[in-house]
Design a protein around this motif. Structure first.
Motif, PDB file in Angstrom:
ATOM      1  N   GLY A  16     -34.319  34.011   3.463  1.00 22.35           N
ATOM      2  CA  GLY A  16     -34.752  32.665   3.106  1.00 22.35           C
ATOM      3  C   GLY A  16     -36.238  32.480   3.361  1.00 22.35           C
ATOM      4  O   GLY A  16     -36.950  31.871   2.552  1.00 22.35           O
ATOM      5  N   ILE A  17     -36.730  33.018   4.480  1.00 21.27           N
ATOM      6  CA  ILE A  17     -38.151  32.913   4.803  1.00 21.27           C
ATOM      7  C   ILE A  17     -38.984  33.717   3.818  1.00 21.27           C
ATOM      8  O   ILE A  17     -40.052  33.280   3.369  1.00 21.27           O
ATOM      9  CB  ILE A  17     -38.407  33.398   6.250  1.00 21.27           C
ATOM     10  CG1 ILE A  17     -37.739  32.437   7.248  1.00 21.27           C
ATOM     11  CG2 ILE A  17     -39.900  33.489   6.526  1.00 21.27           C
ATOM     12  CD1 ILE A  17     -37.802  32.906   8.676  1.00 21.27           C
ATOM     13  N   VAL A  18     -38.488  34.908   3.460  1.00 23.79           N
ATOM     14  CA  VAL A  18     -39.209  35.738   2.492  1.00 23.79           C
ATOM     15  C   VAL A  18     -39.339  35.007   1.157  1.00 23.79           C
ATOM     16  O   VAL A  18     -40.411  34.964   0.548  1.00 23.79           O
ATOM     17  CB  VAL A  18     -38.489  37.092   2.296  1.00 23.79           C
ATOM     18  CG1 VAL A  18     -39.119  37.857   1.128  1.00 23.79           C
ATOM     19  CG2 VAL A  18     -38.563  37.923   3.566  1.00 23.79           C
ATOM     20  N   ILE A  19     -38.237  34.425   0.703  1.00 23.95           N
ATOM     21  CA  ILE A  19     -38.244  33.703  -0.570  1.00 23.95           C
ATOM     22  C   ILE A  19     -39.171  32.491  -0.493  1.00 23.95           C
ATOM     23  O   ILE A  19     -39.949  32.220  -1.420  1.00 23.95           O
ATOM     24  CB  ILE A  19     -36.818  33.276  -0.950  1.00 23.95           C
ATOM     25  CG1 ILE A  19     -35.966  34.516  -1.273  1.00 23.95           C
ATOM     26  CG2 ILE A  19     -36.836  32.338  -2.163  1.00 23.95           C
ATOM     27  CD1 ILE A  19     -34.502  34.222  -1.477  1.00 23.95           C
ATOM     28  N   LEU A  20     -39.087  31.742   0.610  1.00 26.63           N
ATOM     29  CA  LEU A  20     -39.956  30.578   0.795  1.00 26.63           C
ATOM     30  C   LEU A  20     -41.421  30.983   0.735  1.00 26.63           C
ATOM     31  O   LEU A  20     -42.233  30.321   0.074  1.00 26.63           O
ATOM     32  CB  LEU A  20     -39.651  29.913   2.141  1.00 26.63           C
ATOM     33  CG  LEU A  20     -40.577  28.754   2.549  1.00 26.63           C
ATOM     34  CD1 LEU A  20     -40.402  27.580   1.601  1.00 26.63           C
ATOM     35  CD2 LEU A  20     -40.297  28.334   3.997  1.00 26.63           C
ATOM     36  N   SER A  21     -41.753  32.072   1.414  1.00 28.54           N
ATOM     37  CA  SER A  21     -43.130  32.541   1.446  1.00 28.54           C
ATOM     38  C   SER A  21     -43.615  32.938   0.052  1.00 28.54           C
ATOM     39  O   SER A  21     -44.723  32.566  -0.365  1.00 28.54           O
ATOM     40  CB  SER A  21     -43.252  33.735   2.395  1.00 28.54           C
ATOM     41  OG  SER A  21     -44.569  34.240   2.409  1.00 28.54           O
ATOM     42  N   LEU A  22     -42.770  33.654  -0.685  1.00 28.50           N
ATOM     43  CA  LEU A  22     -43.143  34.094  -2.025  1.00 28.50           C
ATOM     44  C   LEU A  22     -43.314  32.909  -2.980  1.00 28.50           C
ATOM     45  O   LEU A  22     -44.286  32.841  -3.743  1.00 28.50           O
ATOM     46  CB  LEU A  22     -42.087  35.058  -2.573  1.00 28.50           C
ATOM     47  CG  LEU A  22     -42.046  36.447  -1.925  1.00 28.50           C
ATOM     48  CD1 LEU A  22     -40.855  37.233  -2.475  1.00 28.50           C
ATOM     49  CD2 LEU A  22     -43.340  37.207  -2.167  1.00 28.50           C
ATOM     50  N   ALA A 213     -49.438  27.575   6.887  1.00 27.51           N
ATOM     51  CA  ALA A 213     -49.062  26.985   8.172  1.00 27.51           C
ATOM     52  C   ALA A 213     -47.564  26.711   8.229  1.00 27.51           C
ATOM     53  O   ALA A 213     -46.905  26.974   9.239  1.00 27.51           O
ATOM     54  CB  ALA A 213     -49.854  25.700   8.414  1.00 27.51           C
ATOM     55  N   LEU A 214     -47.007  26.192   7.129  1.00 26.76           N
ATOM     56  CA  LEU A 214     -45.573  25.894   7.077  1.00 26.76           C
ATOM     57  C   LEU A 214     -44.747  27.156   7.251  1.00 26.76           C
ATOM     58  O   LEU A 214     -43.797  27.189   8.043  1.00 26.76           O
ATOM     59  CB  LEU A 214     -45.233  25.222   5.744  1.00 26.76           C
ATOM     60  CG  LEU A 214     -43.745  24.950   5.476  1.00 26.76           C
ATOM     61  CD1 LEU A 214     -43.174  24.018   6.532  1.00 26.76           C
ATOM     62  CD2 LEU A 214     -43.554  24.367   4.075  1.00 26.76           C
ATOM     63  N   VAL A 215     -45.108  28.201   6.540  1.00 29.61           N
ATOM     64  CA  VAL A 215     -44.362  29.458   6.636  1.00 29.61           C
ATOM     65  C   VAL A 215     -44.464  30.042   8.038  1.00 29.61           C
ATOM     66  O   VAL A 215     -43.476  30.546   8.586  1.00 29.61           O
ATOM     67  CB  VAL A 215     -44.876  30.473   5.593  1.00 29.61           C
ATOM     68  CG1 VAL A 215     -44.262  31.856   5.840  1.00 29.61           C
ATOM     69  CG2 VAL A 215     -44.538  30.006   4.189  1.00 29.61           C
ATOM     70  N   SER A 216     -45.628  29.961   8.649  1.00 31.67           N
ATOM     71  CA  SER A 216     -45.794  30.519   9.990  1.00 31.67           C
ATOM     72  C   SER A 216     -44.945  29.769  11.020  1.00 31.67           C
ATOM     73  O   SER A 216     -44.376  30.383  11.931  1.00 31.67           O
ATOM     74  CB  SER A 216     -47.267  30.487  10.410  1.00 31.67           C
ATOM     75  OG  SER A 216     -47.719  29.166  10.626  1.00 31.67           O
ATOM     76  N   VAL A 217     -44.840  28.449  10.865  1.00 30.54           N
ATOM     77  CA  VAL A 217     -43.999  27.660  11.784  1.00 30.54           C
ATOM     78  C   VAL A 217     -42.533  28.037  11.604  1.00 30.54           C
ATOM     79  O   VAL A 217     -41.795  28.218  12.585  1.00 30.54           O
ATOM     80  CB  VAL A 217     -44.205  26.146  11.543  1.00 30.54           C
ATOM     81  CG1 VAL A 217     -43.157  25.339  12.303  1.00 30.54           C
ATOM     82  CG2 VAL A 217     -45.599  25.719  11.980  1.00 30.54           C
ATOM     83  N   VAL A 218     -42.100  28.171  10.346  1.00 28.98           N
ATOM     84  CA  VAL A 218     -40.714  28.564  10.072  1.00 28.98           C
ATOM     85  C   VAL A 218     -40.432  29.957  10.637  1.00 28.98           C
ATOM     86  O   VAL A 218     -39.365  30.204  11.214  1.00 28.98           O
ATOM     87  CB  VAL A 218     -40.431  28.527   8.552  1.00 28.98           C
ATOM     88  CG1 VAL A 218     -39.050  29.100   8.248  1.00 28.98           C
ATOM     89  CG2 VAL A 218     -40.515  27.094   8.037  1.00 28.98           C
ATOM     90  N   GLN A 219     -41.371  30.861  10.490  1.00 29.20           N
ATOM     91  CA  GLN A 219     -41.209  32.211  11.041  1.00 29.20           C
ATOM     92  C   GLN A 219     -41.079  32.178  12.559  1.00 29.20           C
ATOM     93  O   GLN A 219     -40.268  32.910  13.137  1.00 29.20           O
ATOM     94  CB  GLN A 219     -42.396  33.083  10.644  1.00 29.20           C
ATOM     95  CG  GLN A 219     -42.388  33.508   9.191  1.00 29.20           C
ATOM     96  CD  GLN A 219     -43.604  34.340   8.845  1.00 29.20           C
ATOM     97  OE1 GLN A 219     -44.683  34.183   9.436  1.00 29.20           O
ATOM     98  NE2 GLN A 219     -43.457  35.222   7.879  1.00 29.20           N
ATOM     99  N   LEU A 220     -41.883  31.333  13.197  1.00 25.60           N
ATOM    100  CA  LEU A 220     -41.818  31.233  14.655  1.00 25.60           C
ATOM    101  C   LEU A 220     -40.454  30.724  15.101  1.00 25.60           C
ATOM    102  O   LEU A 220     -39.862  31.249  16.051  1.00 25.60           O
ATOM    103  CB  LEU A 220     -42.928  30.319  15.169  1.00 25.60           C
ATOM    104  CG  LEU A 220     -42.962  30.100  16.693  1.00 25.60           C
ATOM    105  CD1 LEU A 220     -43.171  31.414  17.415  1.00 25.60           C
ATOM    106  CD2 LEU A 220     -44.059  29.106  17.064  1.00 25.60           C
ATOM    107  N   LEU A 221     -39.943  29.695  14.417  1.00 24.31           N
ATOM    108  CA  LEU A 221     -38.622  29.170  14.753  1.00 24.31           C
ATOM    109  C   LEU A 221     -37.547  30.236  14.549  1.00 24.31           C
ATOM    110  O   LEU A 221     -36.600  30.353  15.340  1.00 24.31           O
ATOM    111  CB  LEU A 221     -38.319  27.941  13.895  1.00 24.31           C
ATOM    112  CG  LEU A 221     -39.207  26.723  14.140  1.00 24.31           C
ATOM    113  CD1 LEU A 221     -38.875  25.614  13.149  1.00 24.31           C
ATOM    114  CD2 LEU A 221     -39.058  26.216  15.568  1.00 24.31           C
ATOM    115  N   TYR A 222     -37.707  31.031  13.495  1.00 25.30           N
ATOM    116  CA  TYR A 222     -36.760  32.127  13.235  1.00 25.30           C
ATOM    117  C   TYR A 222     -36.790  33.133  14.381  1.00 25.30           C
ATOM    118  O   TYR A 222     -35.743  33.571  14.871  1.00 25.30           O
ATOM    119  CB  TYR A 222     -37.108  32.812  11.917  1.00 25.30           C
ATOM    120  CG  TYR A 222     -36.401  34.123  11.717  1.00 25.30           C
ATOM    121  CD1 TYR A 222     -35.120  34.168  11.177  1.00 25.30           C
ATOM    122  CD2 TYR A 222     -37.010  35.320  12.075  1.00 25.30           C
ATOM    123  CE1 TYR A 222     -34.462  35.371  11.005  1.00 25.30           C
ATOM    124  CE2 TYR A 222     -36.362  36.529  11.906  1.00 25.30           C
ATOM    125  CZ  TYR A 222     -35.092  36.555  11.375  1.00 25.30           C
ATOM    126  OH  TYR A 222     -34.447  37.757  11.216  1.00 25.30           O
TER     127      TYR A 222
END
Length: 232
Positions: A16-22, A213-222
């Motif tokens: 999900g994070i990969v798709i969001l980032s792309l 910034a959004l993706v990095s925050v989501v990655q941190l939570l993951y």
């Protein structure tokens, strides 16, 4: 990241994070390309090039000692505090379009930030060497912690990655402020077309930093969730 499995099944959160980032990357890049191309066809009200207008902004902003040099590539423009130069792509350095002037003045805005001691700019600059180290090491530390079931290593990796998140978050006000300085300068010295085009181009560019910034925050939570699960 590089963890594809969660427990004994597919790690859907990872994908999900990969798709969001792309998706965010593609959408924001397409948007800024469209805005830049539109305003690169409109002449600015200034008689000079992007470099000329940036130089005027530097002088008035108390950063007259900053140099302006050419850099290869498309939209590769940036200000480097290490050599105290604006690095402008050829199209923006020598072009006289609204887009060229807007981008050049945005980079000049960063130099003015440094000259005036803008606090978020100082914090961002101080974080650069720390983030450079953390980005090159956090993944190795995290994988070692997961495979060795070492909670201490997992926590250390998450802490290292957190510096990248902080860097992205601090970058937001730095970029927004530089754009605001550019728009204000163009509004004061140019005409309405300069202000309108600059706002559209620079707002589109800012969205790339918001997405990062959004993706990095989501990655941190993951990572926090992944680390907690590995200790259970």
């Amino acid at each position: 990241m590089g963890i594809h499995y969660y427990g004994h099944g597919i790690d859907l959160a990872y994908y999900g994070i990969v798709i969001l980032s792309l998706v965010l990357g593609l959408v924001t890049q397409a948007y800024i390309k469209r805005k830049y191309e539109r305003w690169s066809k409109v002449d600015a009200s200034f008689s000079g090039t992007g470099a000329d207008v940036a130089r005027q902004m530097l002088v008035e902003g108390g950063a007259s000692g900053v140099g302006i040099v050419s850099v290869a590539g498309h939209l590769t423009d940036h200000y480097d505090p290490r050599d105290n130069n604006l690095h402008l792509s050829n199209e923006n350095m020598r072009g006289g379009s609204v887009a060229s002037v807007a981008v050049a003045c945005h980079e000049a805005g960063h130099a003015v930030q440094r000259a005036k001691g803008y606090a978020p700019m100082r914090v961002r600059t101080a974080l650069v060497p720390v983030v450079s180290f953390s980005q090159n090491t956090w993944m190795l530390v995290f994988l070692a912690g997961v495979f060795l079931n070492a909670a201490g290593l997992v926590r250390a990796a998450i802490a290292l990655f957190a510096f990248s998140v902080i860097f992205h978050l601090v970058t937001l006000p730095v970029e927004i402020d530089a754009s605001s300085r550019a728009v204000q300068f163009l509004e004061t010295h140019g005409q309405g077309i300069d202000r309108q085009g600059a706002k559209e181009v620079l707002t589109a560019a800012a969205l790339t930093y918001v997405a990062a910034a959004l993706v990095s925050v989501v990655q941190l939570l993951y990572l926090i969730g992944r680390g907690n699960s590995s200790r259970d």
